[in-house]
Design a protein around this motif. Structure first.
Motif, mmCIF file in Angstrom:
data_model
loop_
_atom_site.group_PDB
_atom_site.id
_atom_site.type_symbol
_atom_site.label_atom_id
_atom_site.label_comp_id
_atom_site.label_asym_id
_atom_site.label_seq_id
_atom_site.Cartn_x
_atom_site.Cartn_y
_atom_site.Cartn_z
ATOM 1 N N ALA A 1 0.849 -1.193 0.000
ATOM 2 C CA ALA A 1 0.000 0.000 0.000
ATOM 3 C C ALA A 1 0.886 1.245 0.000
ATOM 4 C CB ALA A 1 -0.919 0.002 1.228
ATOM 5 N N LEU A 2 0.719 2.073 -1.028
ATOM 6 C CA LEU A 2 1.462 3.328 -1.137
ATOM 7 C C LEU A 2 0.501 4.446 -1.531
ATOM 8 C CD1 LEU A 2 4.683 2.293 -3.132
ATOM 9 C CD2 LEU A 2 4.570 2.935 -0.713
ATOM 10 N N PRO A 3 0.741 5.665 -1.067
ATOM 11 C CA PRO A 3 -0.033 6.803 -1.574
ATOM 12 C C PRO A 3 0.236 6.979 -3.068
ATOM 13 C CG PRO A 3 1.207 7.387 0.406
ATOM 14 C CD PRO A 3 1.723 6.068 -0.039
ATOM 15 N N VAL A 4 -0.828 7.211 -3.844
ATOM 16 C CA VAL A 4 -0.697 7.378 -5.290
ATOM 17 C C VAL A 4 -1.387 8.678 -5.693
ATOM 18 C CG1 VAL A 4 -1.009 6.306 -7.550
ATOM 19 C CG2 VAL A 4 -0.875 4.880 -5.500
ATOM 20 N N SER A 5 -0.699 9.478 -6.509
ATOM 21 C CA SER A 5 -1.248 10.771 -6.936
ATOM 22 C C SER A 5 -1.151 10.919 -8.443
ATOM 23 C CB SER A 5 -0.502 11.924 -6.252
ATOM 24 O OG SER A 5 -0.550 11.803 -4.852
ATOM 25 N N PHE A 6 -1.936 11.843 -8.967
ATOM 26 C CA PHE A 6 -1.890 12.185 -10.389
ATOM 27 C C PHE A 6 -1.753 13.692 -10.531
ATOM 28 C CE2 PHE A 6 -4.100 13.741 -14.194
ATOM 29 C CZ PHE A 6 -3.368 13.104 -15.174
ATOM 30 N N TRP A 7 -0.888 14.107 -11.450
ATOM 31 C CA TRP A 7 -0.698 15.528 -11.736
ATOM 32 C C TRP A 7 -0.690 15.710 -13.244
ATOM 33 C CZ3 TRP A 7 4.541 18.391 -12.029
ATOM 34 C CH2 TRP A 7 4.325 19.759 -12.200
ATOM 35 N N GLY A 8 -1.623 16.535 -13.740
ATOM 36 C CA GLY A 8 -1.699 16.779 -15.178
ATOM 37 C C GLY A 8 -2.224 18.160 -15.465
ATOM 38 N N ASP A 9 -2.702 18.376 -16.670
ATOM 39 C CA ASP A 9 -3.288 19.665 -17.036
ATOM 40 C C ASP A 9 -4.530 19.920 -16.194
ATOM 41 O OD1 ASP A 9 -1.392 20.105 -19.024
ATOM 42 O OD2 ASP A 9 -2.609 19.125 -20.560
ATOM 43 N N LEU A 10 -4.741 21.188 -15.885
ATOM 44 C CA LEU A 10 -5.967 21.563 -15.178
ATOM 45 C C LEU A 10 -7.026 21.853 -16.241
ATOM 46 C CD1 LEU A 10 -7.478 22.070 -12.615
ATOM 47 C CD2 LEU A 10 -6.495 24.364 -12.487
ATOM 48 N N ASP A 11 -7.589 20.791 -16.750
ATOM 49 C CA ASP A 11 -8.668 20.878 -17.734
ATOM 50 C C ASP A 11 -9.535 19.631 -17.569
ATOM 51 O OD1 ASP A 11 -7.242 18.809 -18.919
ATOM 52 O OD2 ASP A 11 -6.487 20.020 -20.573
ATOM 53 N N TRP A 12 -10.604 19.548 -18.339
ATOM 54 C CA TRP A 12 -11.515 18.424 -18.176
ATOM 55 C C TRP A 12 -10.886 17.110 -18.615
ATOM 56 C CZ3 TRP A 12 -14.748 19.469 -14.760
ATOM 57 C CH2 TRP A 12 -15.430 20.689 -14.689
ATOM 58 N N SER A 13 -10.015 17.167 -19.595
ATOM 59 C CA SER A 13 -9.345 15.949 -20.027
ATOM 60 C C SER A 13 -8.475 15.396 -18.900
ATOM 61 C CB SER A 13 -8.490 16.235 -21.269
ATOM 62 O OG SER A 13 -7.795 15.076 -21.676
ATOM 63 N N GLY A 14 -7.749 16.283 -18.212
ATOM 64 C CA GLY A 14 -6.930 15.852 -17.086
ATOM 65 C C GLY A 14 -7.768 15.256 -15.968
ATOM 66 N N MET A 15 -8.921 15.865 -15.709
ATOM 67 C CA MET A 15 -9.810 15.333 -14.675
ATOM 68 C C MET A 15 -10.357 13.960 -15.058
ATOM 69 S SD MET A 15 -9.799 17.530 -12.168
ATOM 70 C CE MET A 15 -8.034 17.613 -12.586
ATOM 71 N N ARG A 16 -10.599 13.748 -16.338
ATOM 72 C CA ARG A 16 -11.111 12.448 -16.778
ATOM 73 C C ARG A 16 -10.025 11.378 -16.669
ATOM 74 N NH1 ARG A 16 -15.949 14.263 -18.823
ATOM 75 N NH2 ARG A 16 -16.817 12.172 -18.964
ATOM 76 N N ILE A 17 -8.776 11.770 -16.928
ATOM 77 C CA ILE A 17 -7.683 10.813 -16.744
ATOM 78 C C ILE A 17 -7.615 10.396 -15.284
ATOM 79 C CG2 ILE A 17 -5.193 10.466 -16.856
ATOM 80 C CD1 ILE A 17 -5.111 12.378 -19.225
ATOM 81 N N LEU A 18 -7.680 11.377 -14.393
ATOM 82 C CA LEU A 18 -7.665 11.077 -12.962
ATOM 83 C C LEU A 18 -8.818 10.144 -12.589
ATOM 84 C CD1 LEU A 18 -6.790 11.427 -10.035
ATOM 85 C CD2 LEU A 18 -7.992 13.627 -9.991
#
Length: 381
Positions: A291-308
């Motif tokens: 178990a590890l903390p996992v994060s996502f960082w991408g563009d601040l747009d709707w496409s980035g939110m959908r990837i997350l």
């Protein structure tokens, strides 16, 4: 009236078939009749390119017989009353469609492959009307197979959704051993399965991984390659103890991401390659025990939110990476960023919420309120 003997002559048949072509085109567009068309050397070359004037008068006389039979209307009216009416820039309109079709032996229009495909989808695809509409743009016209058969095979796609086959393996499984049917049709597969991205890889997913010197206690997925490179070189504390992973676009969201046979890992020489670091990362990615903390960082747009949102299907604990998104959010709230049209991002669909507390409480509302986007590459941290 007895059918004229010359009705099946080449000059008359050429004109009649041209008119039926126009009728077919009109029907395909949804029109009941063809529009009036001009008679020219293009539409009736036999008449207008005849070497003798007497030949022209002969063909024109035959046409006027059909006008009297009610098959056609010729305008202007003076043209239909003159033996040389072909010199008056005449136009012709079909009045008796059935008679013209019968004379050519073409009683019904031959439907296009795309029309037959959409009819087969309507009758045989087990899907919603919206999915059928999307599937209608991916015509599959296979020799020796009825389209209804092809569509029935597509109904079996869902049973393969949780397998880890390559796209061509899926194609061969569905379509009688033919492996290339689904090439360039990943959009069709995604629509039929109700997912953002086709879950079957054309080749193994490639993940680029950077393991920090001294070990890692968390994993950060980075959307854009330039930001991934900058993060690897960064001396800042923001990336301390984080394993960095780059997977292009939605590729990182596919279900196959956590299966060894569907993933190729490439570890950066800038990071730590010795000891058991690589094995530990492998065990975390492909196993369920670490178990590890996992994060996502991408563009601040709707496409980035959908990837997350999609990535959370594979990593339920994944969160939007606040150290990366916070300065981007501040920029957006300050009136900066860009319109969707300015960076060819028009058409991205908004979201409401998807379970990430930080994104749901801050990022999604800001995107909704401001209607502007912020690119990840502007922020090096």
């Amino acid at each position: 009236m007895t059918e004229p003997l010359w009705l099946h002559s080449q000059p008359i048949q050429a004109l009649l078939n041209h008119l039926v072509d126009k009728l077919d085109s009109a029907e395909q567009r949804g029109s009941a009749t063809a529009q009036t068309i001009p008679l020219t050397s293009t539409t009736w070359p036999a008449l207008y390119r005849a070497p003798m004037e007497s030949d022209k008068e002969f063909y024109w006389e035959q046409l006027l017989v059909l006008v009297k039979l009610g098959w056609f209307q010729v305008t202007p009216v003076t043209a239909s009353r003159s033996v040389a009416g072909y010199d008056e820039n005449p136009r012709i309109k079909v009045l008796d469609i059935e008679a013209v079709r019968k004379a050519t032996g073409r009683m019904a229009r031959q439907k296009t492959a795309l029309e037959r495909w959409r009819e087969a989808l309507s009758l045989h695809l087990d899907a919603t009307d919206e999915v059928k509409k999307v599937a209608g743009d991916y015509c599959i016209d296979m020799p020796d197979r009825e389209m209804a058969e092809v569509v029935e095979r597509l109904n079996g796609l869902r049973a393969l959704a949780d397998t880890h086959m390559l796209l061509r393996e899926v194609s061969a499984k569905l379509f009688w051993g033919m492996s290339k049917v689904l090439d360039n049709r990943t959009g069709l597969v995604a629509a039929l399965l109700g997912v953002e991205e086709c879950p079957f890889s054309e080749s193994p997913v490639q993940l680029q991984v950077y393991l920090p010197i001294g070990g890692f206690s968390g994993v950060l997925f980075v959307e854009n390659l330039m930001s991934f490179e900058q993060a690897m070189r960064s001396k800042g504390q923001a990336f301390s103890k984080l394993a960095l992973v780059y997977a292009s676009g939605f590729k990182g969201s596919a279900a196959r991401l956590r299966t060894p046979e569907a993933v190729s890992l490439f570890f950066s020489h800038r990071g730590e390659l010795g000891g058991d670091r690589i094995d530990y990362f492998d065990s975390w990615l492909f196993g369920k025990d670490i178990a590890l903390p996992v994060s996502f960082w991408g563009d601040l747009d709707w496409s980035g939110m959908r990837i997350l949102a999609a990535m959370r299907n594979n990593f339920p604990v994944m969160q939007a990476w606040e150290p990366g998104y916070q300065p981007m959010l501040q920029s957006l709230l300050a009136g900066q960023g860009h319109s969707p049209e300015a960076s060819d991002k028009k058409g991205q669909r908004p979201m409401v919420a998807f379970g990430c507390p930080y994104a749901d409480a801050h990022l999604v509302p800001a995107l909704t309120a401001h209607g502007r986007f912020v690119d990840q590459e502007q922020f090096t941290l």
